[in-house]
Write a protein that holds these residues in place. Structure first.
Motif, PDB file in Angstrom:
ATOM      1  N   ALA A  18       0.816  -1.210   0.000  1.00  0.00           N
ATOM      2  CA  ALA A  18       0.000   0.000   0.000  1.00  0.00           C
ATOM      3  C   ALA A  18       0.854   1.266   0.000  1.00  0.00           C
ATOM      4  CB  ALA A  18      -0.941  -0.003   1.204  1.00  0.00           C
ATOM      5  N   VAL A  19       1.928   1.267   0.774  1.00  0.00           N
ATOM      6  CA  VAL A  19       2.828   2.428   0.804  1.00  0.00           C
ATOM      7  C   VAL A  19       3.441   2.636  -0.582  1.00  0.00           C
ATOM      8  CG1 VAL A  19       5.032   3.290   1.704  1.00  0.00           C
ATOM      9  CG2 VAL A  19       3.289   2.411   3.280  1.00  0.00           C
ATOM     10  N   LYS A  20       3.886   1.563  -1.231  1.00  0.00           N
ATOM     11  CA  LYS A  20       4.440   1.677  -2.582  1.00  0.00           C
ATOM     12  C   LYS A  20       3.393   2.230  -3.541  1.00  0.00           C
ATOM     13  CE  LYS A  20       6.463  -0.861  -6.401  1.00  0.00           C
ATOM     14  NZ  LYS A  20       6.825  -2.149  -6.971  1.00  0.00           N
ATOM     15  N   PHE A  21       2.172   1.719  -3.461  1.00  0.00           N
ATOM     16  CA  PHE A  21       1.079   2.144  -4.331  1.00  0.00           C
ATOM     17  C   PHE A  21       0.810   3.642  -4.177  1.00  0.00           C
ATOM     18  CE2 PHE A  21      -3.375   2.918  -5.306  1.00  0.00           C
ATOM     19  CZ  PHE A  21      -3.606   2.170  -6.448  1.00  0.00           C
ATOM     20  N   TYR A  22       0.537   4.097  -2.960  1.00  0.00           N
ATOM     21  CA  TYR A  22       0.187   5.498  -2.725  1.00  0.00           C
ATOM     22  C   TYR A  22       1.374   6.439  -2.931  1.00  0.00           C
ATOM     23  CZ  TYR A  22      -4.583   4.506  -1.465  1.00  0.00           C
ATOM     24  OH  TYR A  22      -5.900   4.127  -1.526  1.00  0.00           O
ATOM     25  N   SER A  23       2.561   6.017  -2.555  1.00  0.00           N
ATOM     26  CA  SER A  23       3.755   6.844  -2.767  1.00  0.00           C
ATOM     27  C   SER A  23       3.987   7.097  -4.247  1.00  0.00           C
ATOM     28  CB  SER A  23       4.995   6.179  -2.171  1.00  0.00           C
ATOM     29  OG  SER A  23       4.913   6.106  -0.781  1.00  0.00           O
ATOM     30  N   THR A  24       3.818   6.067  -5.058  1.00  0.00           N
ATOM     31  CA  THR A  24       4.057   6.181  -6.490  1.00  0.00           C
ATOM     32  C   THR A  24       2.949   6.954  -7.191  1.00  0.00           C
ATOM     33  OG1 THR A  24       5.263   4.083  -6.469  1.00  0.00           O
ATOM     34  CG2 THR A  24       4.499   4.883  -8.617  1.00  0.00           C
ATOM     35  N   VAL A  25       1.698   6.588  -6.961  1.00  0.00           N
ATOM     36  CA  VAL A  25       0.581   7.240  -7.647  1.00  0.00           C
ATOM     37  C   VAL A  25       0.513   8.727  -7.326  1.00  0.00           C
ATOM     38  CG1 VAL A  25      -1.941   7.349  -7.851  1.00  0.00           C
ATOM     39  CG2 VAL A  25      -0.786   5.124  -7.875  1.00  0.00           C
ATOM     40  N   PHE A  26       0.717   9.096  -6.058  1.00  0.00           N
ATOM     41  CA  PHE A  26       0.551  10.486  -5.641  1.00  0.00           C
ATOM     42  C   PHE A  26       1.876  11.218  -5.437  1.00  0.00           C
ATOM     43  CE2 PHE A  26      -3.371   8.308  -4.607  1.00  0.00           C
ATOM     44  CZ  PHE A  26      -4.276   9.127  -5.272  1.00  0.00           C
ATOM     45  N   ASP A  27       2.984  10.585  -5.821  1.00  0.00           N
ATOM     46  CA  ASP A  27       4.306  11.202  -5.752  1.00  0.00           C
ATOM     47  C   ASP A  27       4.546  11.876  -4.402  1.00  0.00           C
ATOM     48  OD1 ASP A  27       6.837  11.950  -6.607  1.00  0.00           O
ATOM     49  OD2 ASP A  27       6.113  13.828  -7.488  1.00  0.00           O
ATOM     50  N   MET A  28       4.485  11.079  -3.345  1.00  0.00           N
ATOM     51  CA  MET A  28       4.682  11.597  -1.992  1.00  0.00           C
ATOM     52  C   MET A  28       5.366  10.553  -1.128  1.00  0.00           C
ATOM     53  SD  MET A  28       0.820  11.438  -0.456  1.00  0.00           S
ATOM     54  CE  MET A  28      -0.174   9.964  -0.570  1.00  0.00           C
ATOM     55  N   GLN A  29       5.998  11.020  -0.084  1.00  0.00           N
ATOM     56  CA  GLN A  29       6.639  10.138   0.885  1.00  0.00           C
ATOM     57  C   GLN A  29       5.715   9.968   2.085  1.00  0.00           C
ATOM     58  OE1 GLN A  29       9.651   8.543   0.449  1.00  0.00           O
ATOM     59  NE2 GLN A  29       9.459   9.354  -1.611  1.00  0.00           N
ATOM     60  N   LEU A  30       5.488   8.742   2.490  1.00  0.00           N
ATOM     61  CA  LEU A  30       4.664   8.465   3.665  1.00  0.00           C
ATOM     62  C   LEU A  30       5.573   8.051   4.816  1.00  0.00           C
ATOM     63  CD1 LEU A  30       2.878   7.604   1.024  1.00  0.00           C
ATOM     64  CD2 LEU A  30       1.293   6.900   2.789  1.00  0.00           C
ATOM     65  N   GLU A  31       5.258   8.530   5.990  1.00  0.00           N
ATOM     66  CA  GLU A  31       6.020   8.174   7.186  1.00  0.00           C
ATOM     67  C   GLU A  31       5.305   7.013   7.871  1.00  0.00           C
ATOM     68  OE1 GLU A  31       8.046  10.330  11.060  1.00  0.00           O
ATOM     69  OE2 GLU A  31       6.764  11.489   9.720  1.00  0.00           O
ATOM     70  N   VAL A  32       6.011   5.895   8.025  1.00  0.00           N
ATOM     71  CA  VAL A  32       5.415   4.678   8.580  1.00  0.00           C
ATOM     72  C   VAL A  32       5.729   4.578  10.069  1.00  0.00           C
ATOM     73  CG1 VAL A  32       5.318   2.156   8.430  1.00  0.00           C
ATOM     74  CG2 VAL A  32       5.628   3.522   6.346  1.00  0.00           C
ATOM     75  N   PHE A  33       4.683   4.278  10.851  1.00  0.00           N
ATOM     76  CA  PHE A  33       4.803   4.078  12.295  1.00  0.00           C
ATOM     77  C   PHE A  33       4.243   2.713  12.649  1.00  0.00           C
ATOM     78  CE2 PHE A  33       4.157   8.613  11.604  1.00  0.00           C
ATOM     79  CZ  PHE A  33       5.171   9.172  12.355  1.00  0.00           C
ATOM     80  N   GLU A  34       4.865   2.061  13.626  1.00  0.00           N
ATOM     81  CA  GLU A  34       4.352   0.789  14.130  1.00  0.00           C
ATOM     82  C   GLU A  34       4.171   0.900  15.629  1.00  0.00           C
ATOM     83  OE1 GLU A  34       6.066  -2.881  12.801  1.00  0.00           O
ATOM     84  OE2 GLU A  34       6.835  -1.931  10.986  1.00  0.00           O
ATOM     85  N   CYS A  35       3.037   0.424  16.111  1.00  0.00           N
ATOM     86  CA  CYS A  35       2.734   0.439  17.541  1.00  0.00           C
ATOM     87  C   CYS A  35       2.048  -0.878  17.886  1.00  0.00           C
ATOM     88  CB  CYS A  35       1.831   1.620  17.873  1.00  0.00           C
ATOM     89  SG  CYS A  35       1.472   1.766  19.629  1.00  0.00           S
ATOM     90  N   GLU A  36       2.811  -1.782  18.465  1.00  0.00           N
ATOM     91  CA  GLU A  36       2.330  -3.125  18.794  1.00  0.00           C
ATOM     92  C   GLU A  36       1.755  -3.804  17.558  1.00  0.00           C
ATOM     93  OE1 GLU A  36      -0.006  -3.147  22.373  1.00  0.00           O
ATOM     94  OE2 GLU A  36       1.400  -1.827  23.385  1.00  0.00           O
TER      95      GLU A  36
END
Length: 118
Positions: A18-36
């Protein structure tokens, strides 16, 4: 009035895809967070995120969120290349001064809208 939409969460089943999909289609960097057991990839605009957690399931029957793009045809090409599917082509909004919209199914199975001025 401030912006009407303050936060949107798009459910995903595969965060990396999903990050690859949205980053590529909308030309933006997403910041990923993990919590448990939850994962979130925030949009750089501060208006929402991709979200993976128990009870959040991608679906084409849910609320439709439309995301703005500069070039809708290019976005649809990228969507297809990344495992998404166009379900409504670029369509003129029949209200004076409005642009165009289209719909697609993302890499996770959500129905999402596109909007552009031209």
């Amino acid at each position: 009035m401030k912006k009407l939409i303050s936060w949107v969460e798009i459910p995903v089943s595969d965060m990396d895809r999903a990050v690859k999909f949205y980053s590529t289609v909308f030309d933006m960097q997403l910041e990923v967070f993990e919590c448990e057991t939850e994962k979130m990839a925030c949009f750089p605009t501060g208006e929402g995120a991709l979200f993976q957690a128990s009870g959040y399931e991608p679906s084409p029957q849910g609320t439709i969120v439309s995301l703005e793009v500069k070039d809708m045809e290019k976005a649809f090409q990228q969507i297809s290349l990344l495992g998404g599917k166009q379900i409504m082509p670029k369509t003129k909004i029949e209200v004076e001064g409005r642009g165009y919209f289209g719909l697609f199914i993302d890499s996770e199975g959500n129905k999402v809208g596109l909007y552009s001025d031209n």
